[in-house]
Motif scaffolding. Structure first.
Motif, PDB file in Angstrom:
ATOM      1  N   LEU A  85      -6.065  -2.088  -1.628  1.00 27.31           N
ATOM      2  CA  LEU A  85      -5.103  -1.380  -2.477  1.00 27.31           C
ATOM      3  C   LEU A  85      -5.825  -0.635  -3.593  1.00 27.31           C
TER       4      LEU A  85
ATOM      5  N   ILE B  53      -7.472  -1.911   5.635  1.00 24.80           N
ATOM      6  CA  ILE B  53      -6.396  -2.907   5.580  1.00 24.80           C
ATOM      7  C   ILE B  53      -5.835  -3.162   6.971  1.00 24.80           C
TER       8      ILE B  53
ATOM      9  N   LEU C 299       0.833  -1.204   0.000  1.00 29.90           N
ATOM     10  CA  LEU C 299       0.000   0.000   0.000  1.00 29.90           C
ATOM     11  C   LEU C 299       0.866   1.251   0.000  1.00 29.90           C
TER      12      LEU C 299
ATOM     13  N   GLY D 133      -7.246   2.499  -2.215  1.00 30.04           N
ATOM     14  CA  GLY D 133      -6.323   3.356  -1.489  1.00 30.04           C
ATOM     15  C   GLY D 133      -5.581   4.362  -2.317  1.00 30.04           C
TER      16      GLY D 133
ATOM     17  N   ALA E 241      -6.647   2.488   3.977  1.00 27.32           N
ATOM     18  CA  ALA E 241      -5.578   2.099   4.900  1.00 27.32           C
ATOM     19  C   ALA E 241      -6.159   1.618   6.219  1.00 27.32           C
TER      20      ALA E 241
END
Length: 474
Positions: free
Chosen positions: A312, A327, A254, A315, A324
């Motif tokens: 991802l 995740i 990421l 993001g 984020a």
């Protein structure tokens, strides 16, 4: 970056403790070390900076940075290792002659994982990946008398070495096109290229980076090593591999895409979307047809890589936005549930010598605690409400839908329904099938392991009931 220094130093100290030939001193020592490092890691919260002192030279300054992002994901990695360690007690009891070396390799691997979540320079990303990967190659083959473990280590090493070459080639091409290894320098070089003719080289380098890291996180079609390696690796180290490596890998992934490569999203975004769909499909379908619980969890790990790839996709341009956060929460919930599942499976396999569903049959009658914890773990991995896994998927699905990818969310939900099928198979075996003759004796679980299992189950339920405690950290 005191955690990196302490893990390195204590890893070496632990090797000298091995000369005492007393395994009973090793486990408490490593537990105290990890608890200390975990606490020191949290002290860096809201204290952004870079490596001080000698590291302020122009050659290495800003290669590693400390911020809330690195502290959060570093905390998941350290907590996972901490709650996993009690399940290594069978090695202590059995008098494993290489236990000090195994624990030291674990500590060294955490150094690589923390580098991966803290890097600000592609060379440091490569060093972190290699420290973690080489440690995993060693641990995969730690059961030297087991042919499956030797096969797992060889497959992982050969295929991992090839992926490392791809990753390094990608780093070289990206550097050649932008003239920088720093993440902000990469972003600036992409936004204002000095030589437009180098754009094709840049795009090839970006794709190679995606392929190299995709292998490390078990994303399809680069997941082919995962089932065999996970199955052959000793269960304790499989649990470590499927949680710590995946968390560190996606935190690094990421950061790379959002901070360094947002200007090339036209290249990597379609690739990530294709990888995501293929990973979800192959991971869930592959898990559904397995008869071994351990191999099912291996394919399950592939499928969870697919859900994290969704983060991802959502993001773009935001390192501390909803993607984020999704995740982070998903990685935490997944790691806790996976450690619980592998912990129960290891206890069962150690005494029943079976890793298939039949080995779990009748567990609810002989060991209600193990059955309960395994059930909570399976429900969380399946994304059932009132567990941490549900909100992990909810946060990621919400972030992806906010970017307009409703069709992708629908596909992921359909794949989640497939997941519920194979996650309920261990539950059905434990509660609805009688134990086979010879497997009807209670599994011996000591108090420390029981307390750890209860803690993992409670954490999973707390994350599912009160997700707001962590939903605003990033």
């Amino acid at each position: 970056m005191l955690p990196i220094v302490l893990l390195s130093v204590f890893g070496i100290v632990n090797l000298f403790l091995g000369f005492l030939r007393s395994n009973r001193a090793l486990l408490p020592f490593v537990l105290v070390v990890l608890a200390l490092v975990f606490g020191l890691n949290l002290l860096d919260w809201n204290h952004a900076g870079s490596l001080p002192g000698v590291f302020d030279s122009p050659y290495v300054a800003q290669m590693l940075t400390v911020n809330n992002y690195s502290v959060a994901f570093g905390g998941i990695v350290l907590l996972t290792a901490l709650v996993l360690l009690p399940f290594s007690r069978s090695y202590v009891v059995a008098g494993e002659p290489n236990l000090a070396e195994y624990y030291s390799v674990l500590l060294f691997s955490l150094v690589g994982a923390i580098m991966m979540v803290s890097y600000n320079h592609l060379i440091m990303l490569f060093v972190g990946i290699e420290i973690l990967s080489i440690s995993m190659y060693v641990l995969a083959g730690s059961d030297k008398r087991n042919v499956r473990s030797n096969e797992a280590a060889l497959k992982y090493f050969l295929q991992g070495s090839f992926a490392t070459g791809v990753l390094l080639f990608g780093i070289a091409l990206v550097y050649g096109a932008t003239g920088s290894f720093q993440l902000d320098g990469l972003a600036a070089g992409i936004a204002a290229p000095a030589n437009a003719s180098l754009q094709p080289m840049l795009y090839v380098g970006v794709l190679l980076l995606v392929i190299g890291i995709g292998f490390k996180v078990s994303a399809a079609p680069f997941h082919f090593w995962t089932p065999d390696v996970y199955e052959g690796t000793p269960t304790f180290f499989t649990a470590f591999m499927s949680t710590v490596v995946k968390t560190a890998g996606f935190a690094a992934f990421l950061k790379l895409l959002v901070v360094a490569l947002p200007g090339t999203s036209a290249v990597w975004l379609p690739t990530i979307i294709a990888m995501c769909m293929l990973t979800l499909l192959l991971g869930n379908v592959g898990a559904a047809v397995q008869t071994s619980a351990k191999r099912m969890l291996a394919y399950s790990s592939v499928s969870h890589a697919g859900y994290l790839l969704l983060g991802l996709i959502a993001g773009r341009g935001q390192l501390q936005g909803p993607a984020a956060q999704g995740i982070f929460f998903y990685s935490l919930a997944y790691s806790i549930a996976t450690v619980a599942a592998f912990g129960v499976l290891k206890l069962v396999a150690d005494q029943r010598q079976r890793e298939d569903y039949a080995g779990l049959a009748g567990l609810a009658r002989t060991n209600p605690l193990l059955a309960f914890v395994m059930t909570v773990a399976m429900l969380s991995l399946g994304g059932i409400p009132l567990t941490g896994g549900f909100f992990g998927k909810f946060f990621i699905f919400t972030a992806v839908a906010g970017q307009g990818y409703i069709w992708l969310v629908v596909f992921a939900v359909l794949m989640s329904m497939v997941g519920i099928y194979y996650y309920l198979r261990p539950v059905i075996a434990m509660y609805m099938r009688p134990a086979e003759l010879g497997n009807d004796t209670p599994i011996v679980v000591d108090g420390f392991q029981s307390a750890t299992l209860v803690l993992l189950a409670m954490l999973t339920l707390v994350l599912g009931i009160l997700p707001g405690f962590l939903s605003g950290l990033l």
